[in-house]
Design an enzyme around this catalytic site. Structure first.
Site, PDB file in Angstrom:
ATOM      1  N   GLU A  55     227.125  24.173  34.549  1.00  0.00           N
ATOM      2  CA  GLU A  55     228.496  24.072  35.051  1.00  0.00           C
ATOM      3  C   GLU A  55     228.642  22.899  36.026  1.00  0.00           C
ATOM      4  O   GLU A  55     229.669  22.211  36.044  1.00  0.00           O
ATOM      5  CB  GLU A  55     228.904  25.366  35.787  1.00  0.00           C
ATOM      6  CG  GLU A  55     228.889  26.634  34.923  1.00  0.00           C
ATOM      7  CD  GLU A  55     227.545  27.358  34.969  1.00  0.00           C
ATOM      8  OE1 GLU A  55     226.500  26.668  34.988  1.00  0.00           O
ATOM      9  OE2 GLU A  55     227.548  28.599  34.982  1.00  0.00           O
ATOM     10  N   ALA A 167     185.303  34.056   2.300  1.00  0.00           N
ATOM     11  CA  ALA A 167     184.482  35.158   2.798  1.00  0.00           C
ATOM     12  C   ALA A 167     183.369  34.638   3.705  1.00  0.00           C
ATOM     13  O   ALA A 167     182.992  35.273   4.692  1.00  0.00           O
ATOM     14  CB  ALA A 167     183.895  35.937   1.624  1.00  0.00           C
ATOM     15  N   SER A 171     186.478  27.422   6.359  1.00  0.00           N
ATOM     16  CA  SER A 171     187.898  27.383   6.675  1.00  0.00           C
ATOM     17  C   SER A 171     188.313  25.953   6.904  1.00  0.00           C
ATOM     18  O   SER A 171     187.500  25.069   7.136  1.00  0.00           O
ATOM     19  CB  SER A 171     188.098  28.229   7.945  1.00  0.00           C
ATOM     20  OG  SER A 171     189.314  27.945   8.565  1.00  0.00           O
TER      21      SER A 171
END
Lengths: 371, 371
Positions: A55, A167, A171
């Site tokens: 504001e 497994a 990754s």
């Protein structure tokens, strides 16, 4: 009655508020437009905690023209002295004739006081214009004010057959560059990022926002700080050379036993704060952890954790959104699961509502809400 | 040069051809427009094998006005007597001045003969307008003509965490009514549906197209027959009271040993044809089965099978599309996998290109192409 001018100008105020998405925490994102009829006289948004509210920026742009004009604000103007003087007072002093507000102050203890102050000064007040859209600006601030806990987003990345790694544990990044940039933006709107010690030991992530990877943020205010990094680490096993400890602003949650024996000096030398919380058989007491993060002023919590911690959020239904990135690959039926989530009967299944679905580079991104 | 009129009128011909999506097999879907300038004089599409081809319908609508006009056809007009006289001859006899063709006859042995016949008669010929869109009408017919095997779509339905049932085997429809209707439409565009005896024994499906479940098919021609149901059943264990055997039009693939010992009389009394194919350690020799289905005139094969047979199609990369329906639920990390797909190393991962993604009711539907 909501008229189209009110909707249009409030939509503009909401758009302005979004510019503070990376920078206002722990304050809410707020936008403001000062207008006479359709003519915009001044605009503003809250940029950073401690600095002027929306504001004040908008009134300053409008100058003396604000007298007799209408202010559109996405959140009820404050009525109290915080780090800045009350905005309701500033609107009164500027002589605005009318104030249109999207949502009330979410804090039940002060909600309505700002509007009452305006009405007492003879200003006409309308509230509820685009209320839902304005609440979406600040789900974390709203939730913390209501129940003391942050809004929890859990991020997962998996293949289309629901696997995160082979497994063997082999990754690699399975989602693409666009999804990683998207995660950077998700981190940047978050006040804190929670992970587990298992992820720290396995992947040694830094979990920081890297400005270069955020890409073009358009007219948004630049991020002002790194999110708090939080590690769930019962036995305080995080090694002192872990990358996550070296970006500043880190908190470690451990058991009260570990709190006594933890190498407190080493950690405090690194600026890491250590806190004891309760642990249960299956891991950290998430309710207690969320309460503690709420007390720290965390509005938006991002969980970037391994399958166990992430799965517990799902299992205990303590998350507000799941951000699921799906890479267009199959890793096969022997791969590691999206989340460790031991469900035995079909009746236990977790049901989601799809809030958003989009393509992010080659990957799918789903935003899911627990049903 | 392709001009916009050619594109517009060929697009119309393709639209007409789609009306035959449930009814032309084993013939291709073909549409035809006869026009003078922008004015359409006659339209037609092939409805059913043995009935008139698209060009004949369109010429009949146009009548004598066809003289000097242009014919737009999605597939090269035939030049030989099959079950109907050659369409190239009919176009010549009607006196058309020009023929615009989207794609050539896919059969290498006859491709180009229709256009040659037209040119020899003094007709101007253009080919290749919207060729890719026209090929998409008939991926199965095109593939079978080129390599003798059907176009293979494998359907899977799983949760967002890649599970189809609980560890106990407890299972239920996890996708919603809209997805099931979508599968009915997928069956209806297929010439054959392949499943395995395991699915027959476990679920006793009928695998038929149920007209009431197809819903409103708009201006498409009504389906004219049930797809051939094909069961991979090495030892011919399918019980005679299995629902799948009782809709007519069923073929059973078993080993040559079982072919000798199978209760042939019982099966032939049910109208089931039994054929011997080679089996490998991990199941049916899919290459040989696909060759056999191609010889039967199967253009479009849908695989609705359990995780082992479906997984083999993926593992051996013998599918053209995977239709993956994802229900907005998690069934948990102990649930049964989307497909039995034993991959050991990240380098073995199956990569997909997303051809289409859409919301079908509450579920996601992805059409994936192996990369």
């Amino acid at each position: 009655m909501t008229d189209t001018r009110q909707v249009r100008l409030m939509a503009r105020a909401i758009q302005l508020a979004w510019r503070g998405r990376y920078s206002t925490h722990p304050n809410p994102r707020v936008g403001c437009v000062i207008a006479r009829g359709d003519d915009i006289l001044g605009e503003g948004w809250h940029e950073r905690a401690g600095e002027a509210h929306a504001e004040i920026h908008a009134l300053s742009k409008a100058g003396p023209a604000a007298r007799g004009a209408t202010a559109y604000v996405t959140l009820e103007p404050c009525s109290h002295f915080g780090r800045t003087p009350p905005c309701a007072r500033a609107l009164i002093d500027a002589g605005v004739a009318k104030v249109v507000v999207a949502t009330m102050d979410p804090n039940p203890a002060v909600s309505g006081r700002g509007l009452a102050m305006l009405r007492d000064a003879g200003i006409r007040v309308t509230e509820g214009v685009l209320a839902e859209q304005a609440r979406q600006l600040n789900p974390g601030f709203m939730k913390r004010m209501h129940c003391g806990r942050p809004y929890v987003r859990v991020k997962m990345a998996a293949s289309l057959d629901g696997r995160t790694a082979m497994a063997s544990g082999e990754s690699q990044w399975i989602t693409g560059a666009a999804a990683r940039q998207d995660v950077q933006r998700l981190r940047a709107i978050s006040d804190a990022i929670l992970t587990g010690v298992g992820t720290v030991l396995a992947d040694d992530p830094s979990l920081t926002v890297r400005r270069s990877e955020l890409g073009d943020i358009g007219d948004a205010t630049e991020p002002s700080r790194q999110p708090l990094r939080v590690i769930a680490d019962r036995d305080a096993r995080t090694p002192c050379d872990a990358k996550i400890l070296h970006g500043g602003n880190v908190r470690l949650f451990c058991s009260s036993e570990a709190l006594v024996t933890a190498p407190a000096q080493d950690l405090s030398a690194l600026g890491v704060s250590v806190a004891g919380v309760r642990w249960k058989d299956n891991g950290i007491d998430l309710g207690e952890a969320l309460d503690a993060l709420g007390e720290l002023g965390i509005n938006d919590l991002l969980v970037e954790a391994g399958p166990t911690l992430a799965g517990t959020f799902v299992h205990e239904r303590l998350l507000d959104e799941l951000w699921l990135y799906q890479a267009p690959v199959f890793l096969g039926s022997t791969g590691r699961p999206t989340a460790n989530l031991p469900l035995e009967r079909m009746a236990d299944k977790i049901q989601w509502t799809v809030k958003d679905q989009r393509q992010v580079g080659d990957d799918q991104r789903l935003i899911l809400i627990p049903r």
